[in-house]
Structure formats: structure tokens, C-alpha cells
Design an enzyme around this catalytic site. Structure first.
Site, PDB file in Angstrom:
ATOM      1  N   ASN A 110       5.185   5.588   5.991  1.00  0.00           N
ATOM      2  CA  ASN A 110       4.017   6.180   5.318  1.00  0.00           C
ATOM      3  C   ASN A 110       2.788   6.211   6.222  1.00  0.00           C
ATOM      4  O   ASN A 110       1.665   6.409   5.760  1.00  0.00           O
ATOM      5  CB  ASN A 110       3.651   5.388   4.056  1.00  0.00           C
ATOM      6  CG  ASN A 110       3.903   6.146   2.762  1.00  0.00           C
ATOM      7  OD1 ASN A 110       3.484   5.708   1.693  1.00  0.00           O
ATOM      8  ND2 ASN A 110       4.580   7.257   2.816  1.00  0.00           N
TER       9      ASN A 110
ATOM     10  N   PRO B  85       0.790  -1.236   0.000  1.00  0.00           N
ATOM     11  CA  PRO B  85       0.000   0.000   0.000  1.00  0.00           C
ATOM     12  C   PRO B  85       0.820   1.284   0.000  1.00  0.00           C
ATOM     13  O   PRO B  85       0.251   2.353  -0.190  1.00  0.00           O
ATOM     14  CB  PRO B  85      -0.773  -0.103   1.322  1.00  0.00           C
ATOM     15  CG  PRO B  85       0.170  -0.842   2.232  1.00  0.00           C
ATOM     16  CD  PRO B  85       0.888  -1.831   1.348  1.00  0.00           C
ATOM     17  N   SER B  86       2.146   1.199   0.196  1.00  0.00           N
ATOM     18  CA  SER B  86       2.915   2.433   0.391  1.00  0.00           C
ATOM     19  C   SER B  86       3.115   3.169  -0.925  1.00  0.00           C
ATOM     20  O   SER B  86       2.898   2.617  -2.006  1.00  0.00           O
ATOM     21  CB  SER B  86       4.284   2.107   0.990  1.00  0.00           C
ATOM     22  OG  SER B  86       5.132   1.592  -0.022  1.00  0.00           O
ATOM     23  N   CYS B  87       3.596   4.403  -0.812  1.00  0.00           N
ATOM     24  CA  CYS B  87       3.854   5.207  -2.007  1.00  0.00           C
ATOM     25  C   CYS B  87       5.290   5.067  -2.468  1.00  0.00           C
ATOM     26  O   CYS B  87       5.887   6.010  -2.985  1.00  0.00           O
ATOM     27  CB  CYS B  87       3.491   6.657  -1.745  1.00  0.00           C
ATOM     28  SG  CYS B  87       1.722   6.886  -1.791  1.00  0.00           S
ATOM     29  N   ASP B  88       5.887   3.923  -2.238  1.00  0.00           N
ATOM     30  CA  ASP B  88       7.222   3.657  -2.776  1.00  0.00           C
ATOM     31  C   ASP B  88       7.077   2.613  -3.868  1.00  0.00           C
ATOM     32  O   ASP B  88       6.396   1.603  -3.684  1.00  0.00           O
ATOM     33  CB  ASP B  88       8.144   3.142  -1.666  1.00  0.00           C
ATOM     34  CG  ASP B  88       9.573   2.966  -2.171  1.00  0.00           C
ATOM     35  OD1 ASP B  88       9.800   3.052  -3.398  1.00  0.00           O
ATOM     36  OD2 ASP B  88      10.450   2.736  -1.337  1.00  0.00           O
TER      37      ASP B  88
END
Ligand SMILES: *Cc1c(COP(=O)(O)O)cnc(C)c1O
Length: 391
Positions: free
Chosen positions: A361, A321-324
Site C-alpha cells: 500500500n 494503516p493499510s486498506c486491508d
């Protein structure tokens, strides 16, 4: 030896009760793993390597069965002390110790240590005079998933000199330690290491230094992982025979981590988003590489991911789910078509997973629920009907 594995209906009941992601640990399974270990290696005392999974109930279960603990930091010692586990049941088995760690060891009465370099001797001699020390030697084992000998251990030919120097500084030379590497796939690494240790014990005796303690480290694997089925009973029996043959009178210890907790925990995570990319379905899960799938990064681990959806399996990709954009849980795996809200199950994920998870995050670390505290029936289907992807 079967892993703890939630049934389909148990997953349904648990996801109705708790938001995903979460882990479920079976302390009965941890106890079974401990008993299996003692059955096959009856003379070997256990220092559980708590870094593998420091969940409180896992620790208290093992403590209740008589285990001691391998700790690497003041923080781990303090966590054990807060659970009323005495310092005499700990070994500070980080070859390089911090000033704060040594101070905590002294305060809590931790008196056993491993080291692998001369620079550590004065530190220990000052902080914990008289402490029992084991020198950690480097061993070769090509059959381990995680090599722990690149960073740790002195050359075997340096070991006795180090113990002698430790003795000159007032420490108590107790013996030798090694670690064949984590998730070892056979007994040969242990068997060869034990031969080296026997030779060193004999040479020490000739020098007038009686060694009385041998610590064979960790390395016992999760049996069903990465598409393999390892016969851990056979492996442990082989190690045990070598111990009986070479070390009939020595006090024996091991530091199992993964073996105790790996098979006792399941992760439940669900699909929170879908995309069509590269002609595939991509599923975004609510747990990723910064969470319990961290083992993928740090532990070279490949998870089996189970879906209970029916239908033909097709090539897909699972993301966290992270923005990486590093956050790919599994690329190009075969799974049935899923939708937002569908849960997937990841068994055998107790070791080096949630232990190294972060809240990067702002995604909270997944909680661990204890299976035996839940009042849920574990009715299994006649046959396991889940579809598995190996990430
Ligand atoms: C990590 C570690 C262990 C545990 O190893 P497993 O392969 O998980 O059993 C044992 N001893 C030391 C010193 C470690 O660093």
C-alpha cells in the site's frame, strides 16, 4: 536479564526528532545477549541466523564479537560479503538450495551446508565439491512457539545413510544439525535431541565415518514474552550440561536468531486515526501487520504495547494503516484513552518483525535507528508508569 526499553522521555525526544513509525535498536544489548550466550554455552560457536533481523549494525556488532552467520539464500550471503564478512564464516543452512544460492556460495567460499534429503546431494556435489555437510534431523518439541520440524529435517534413522551417500559423491560428512523450533520454552527439546544425536554419532563411528561437528540450531527464547518469564540462564545451563556430558570433544555450533536481537529493539508507532465501533474506541496506528507487526502473522507473536497516557483503561482495538481489513494489530485490549498523535511503544520486537515487513500500500518499511548513535538521555522514571496491552 532486562530487555532494552526506551524510557518515556527518550520516546518523547525521538518522536520530536523523527516521524513515526520507527524502530530503535541497541547494539550494546545485542552484544550483551551474545556475551550471555557465550557465558552460559562457552563451547558453542555462534552462527547468527540473520533472517531474524538483518539490520547492518546488528550484523557488524556480532561479527565484531566473533560470530559467524547462518544464511538461507544468495542474497543473505551477498549482504554479509558487502560487510566484509568472509564466506568461511557462513553456513548455508537452508536444507533446499537454489542454483543461484549455490553459485554464490561457491564464489564467496561458503563451504558448510545443511541438507535433509537425498535430492540435495548431487546439487551440492556439483556446485561445491568437497563441501562440509551436516544432515538436519527432525526432532520433537512440544514447547516451541514456532514448529520448524513440520517442514524440515529427515527422520533420524535416515540421517547416516544420507551422510554416507554424500560422502560417496565426494562431499565431506561433518555432522548433524537440528532445530527444536523457535521460542522454545524449556531445555527438554534440546536435551532429547542431543541424546538422539549422540546415538547417531556413535553409530557413524561404528560405520567408520567420524563426525566432528554438531549444530544445535536456534530456539533460545525472548525471556519475557506472551506473559511468561522464562529463565534463559537455567535453560542454557541445562543444555550446556547435556553438551558436556554427551559431546565433550565435538566442535559445537548453534544458530541463534531471536535470542540475539529480540530484546534489543523497540518500535515506536503513533495513533493516526480514531473511530467508535462496537461500543469501543478503535485506534489506527501508523504501523500494522504489513509492517513491523508482521510477526503477528508469520511468527505467532503477541506484542506488549505500552501507552504513556494516564487515565482509566478501557477496552479498545488497535489497527494498522493499510486498506486491508485483516490489518488488526490487537483486538479487545485494555488501554487508556488516546488521541491522534499519541505514541505507543512496543519493546522486545527485534526478531521476525521488520525483517518480514513489506511496503504494501506504499507504506514505507519503518527505519531502524541505532540507540548508541543517538545523543539522548535514557532517564527512567522512578517507576514504569506505562499501561500495557498484550496484543
Ligand atoms: C530461523 C532459523 C534459525 C533461528 O531460529 P531462532 O529460533 O530465531 O533462534 C536457526 N536456524 C535455522 C536453520 C533457521 O531456519
Amino acid at each position: 536479564m532486562r530487555s532494552f526499553r526506551l524510557s518515556k522521555n527518550a520516546v518523547e525526544e525521538l518522536t520530536a526528532k523523527y516521524p513515526t513509525p520507527f524502530l530503535v535498536a541497541s547494539v550494546d544489548k545485542v552484544a550483551e545477549n551474545y556475551q550471555f550466550f557465550k557465558e552460559h554455552l562457552p563451547r558453542v560457536n555462534v552462527f547468527y541466523a540473520m533472517k531474524a533481523n538483518p539490520t547492518e549494525k546488528i550484523i557488524t556488532t556480532l561479527a565484531g564479537l566473533g560470530a559467524s552467520f547462518d544464511v538461507a539464500s544468495g542474497g543473505e550471503m551477498k549482504q554479509l560479503a558487502s560487510l566484509n564478512i568472509d564466506g568461511s564464516r557462513m553456513i548455508y543452512a537452508n536444507p533446499v538450495k537454489t542454483p543461484a544460492g549455490l553459485q554464490t556460495a561457491r564464489q564467496l567460499g561458503v563451504n558448510r551446508f545443511t541438507f535433509d534429503d537425498v535430492s540435495e546431494i548431487d546439487k551440492m556435489a556439483q556446485a561445491v565439491p568437497g563441501g562440509e555437510v551436516l544432515v538436519r534431523i527432525r526432532v520433537v518439541n512440544k514447547r516451541a512457539l514456532v514448529d520448524l520440524n513440520a517442514k524440515f529435517g529427515c527422520a533420524p534413522e535416515e540421517a547416516l545413510d544420507l551422510l554416507k551417500k554424500a560422502k560417496e559423491k565426494g562431499l565431506t560428512p561433518a555432522g548433524i544439525a537440528f532445530h527444536v523450533g523457535s521460542q522454545s520454552l524449556g531445555a527438554s527439546g534440546h536435551e532429547e535431541a542431543l541424546l538422539i544425536c549422540r546415538r547417531l554419532f556413535d553409530e557413524a563411528e561404528e560405520m567408520g565415518m567420524h563426525l566432528y561437528m554438531l549444530d544445535i540450531g536456534g530456539g533460545l527464547p525472548v525471556p519475557d514474552a506472551n506473559g511468561l518469564a522464562i529463565d534463559v540462564a537455567r535453560m542454557a545451563d541445562q543444555i550446556n550440561r547435556q553438551l558436556d556430558r554427551l559431546f565433550p570433544d565435538t566442535e559445537l555450533w548453534a544458530e541463534p536468531g531471536r535470542f540475539m536481537c529480540g530484546t534489543a529493539v523497540n518500535l515506536v508507532t503513533s495513533v493516526i486515526g480514531t473511530k467508535e465501533r462496537n461500543g469501543q474506541h478503535w485506534y489506527v496506528l501508523d504501523e500494522g501487520l504489513y509492517g513491523s507487526f508482521s510477526a503477528h502473522m508469520y511468527d505467532h507473536w503477541h506484542f506488549a504495547i505500552h501507552s504513556y497516557k494516564k487515565g482509566e483503561r478501557e477496552l479498545c482495538t488497535l489497527l494498522g494503516p493499510s486498506c486491508d481489513s485483516i490489518d488488526f494489530v490487537a483486538r479487545d485490549v485494555m488501554m487508556p484513552r488516546m488521541e491522534i498523535g499519541d505514541a505507543v511503544l512496543v519493546p522486545d520486537c527485534g526478531a521476525y518483525s521488520v525483517a518480514s515487513a513489506t511496503d504494501f500500500n506504499g507504506f514505507e518499511i519503518a527505519p531502524t535507528y541505532i540507540w548508541e548513535d543517538e545523543e539522548i538521555s535514557q532517564a527512567f522514571e522512578e517507576e514504569d508508569q506505562s499501561a500495557v496491552a498484550n496484543a
